[in-house]
Design an enzyme around this catalytic site. Structure first.
Site: not given
Ligand code: SAM
Length: 223
Positions: A66
């Site tokens: 993000s």
């Molecule tokens: N917090 C992260 C960072 O600091 O890099 C960025 C997160 S990225 C915007 C969103 C993440 O949510 C992705 O890696 C995606 O694979 C994960 N994601 C999506 N649906 C999910 C779920 N149901 N459970 C866990 N992770 C999930």
């Protein structure tokens, strides 16, 4: 926690802090954490030089780290205290988890993509964040074994507030921060639990990759 050997990009990091302050980030522990953590180490080498731009950047598996402002805004909105138990949904690169740990929270984090989680885990260990507890899987269902949480932060966009997550909040002021909306744009919702009564505060709009799971988007809906 973080050893001081990695001190490249310190100039860029202080510029980022100035930028965050100018956008209304005033929480000292958020600024301290983001001023200390080497964001470049949460990126693949070819993106490292862009680590202190205020942009989301690719991390593989079609996902992103993000934007720094988003991380700062979300962390500040949770008004975290040292020692609080926080669950993050969407580990991604591991950067947000490091910010939460640096603030002094007990961090639990779940990532849907096992390959991303493995890379994040390695980075976090290399930087000394050994106390972060993580697993791969569908975080939209939370982590009942460790509930209740003082705070839950969802770093992917959901179609609705995941009800299961609200049930894993501490009854005495637990907070859930989750972007809710369409696949294109979401509004940040801050849900608070006061003795079982939920209140919802609507915050500004953001754009996130989708939360895919039982209480998120179905795989087919997002393809
Ligand atoms: N917090 C992260 C960072 O600091 O890099 C960025 C997160 S990225 C915007 C969103 C993440 O949510 C992705 O890696 C995606 O694979 C994960 N994601 C999506 N649906 C999910 C779920 N149901 N459970 C866990 N992770 C999930």
């Amino acid at each position: 926690m973080l050893h001081s050997a990695q001190n490249n990009f310190s100039h860029e990091r202080s510029h980022l802090l100035e930028f965050l302050r100018s956008r209304g980030i005033a929480n000292a522990s958020v600024l301290r954490a983001m001023g200390k953590i080497p964001r470049e180490q949460f990126l693949e080498k070819n993106f490292a030089r862009r680590a202190y731009e205020d942009s989301a950047l690719p991390i593989g598996s079609g996902q992103t780290i993000s934007q720094p402002f988003t991380v700062a805004y979300m962390t500040q909105s949770l008004q975290l205290k040292v020692g609080e138990k926080v669950l993050e949904i969407g580990t991604g690169s591991g950067y947000q988890a490091a910010v939460l740990a640096e603030i002094g929270c007990k961090v639990f984090t779940i990532e849907r993509h096992q390959s991303l989680l493995q890379i994040a885990r390695k980075r976090l260990d290399a930087l000394g964040y050994h106390d972060i507890i993580s697993r791969s899987g569908d975080g939209s269902r939370g982590w009942p074994e460790y509930a209740p949480f003082d705070a839950i932060i969802v770093t992917a966009g959901a179609p609705d507030v995941p009800e299961t997550l609200t049930k894993q909040l501490d009854l005495n002021g637990g907070r859930l921060l989750v972007p809710v909306g369409s696949l294109d744009i979401q509004r940040m919702y801050l849900v608070k639990n006061q003795q079982g009564k939920l209140t919802v505060e609507e915050l500004p709009e953001f754009k996130f990759v989708p939360l895919v799971g039982k209480e998120g988007w179905a795989q087919e809906e997002r393809d």
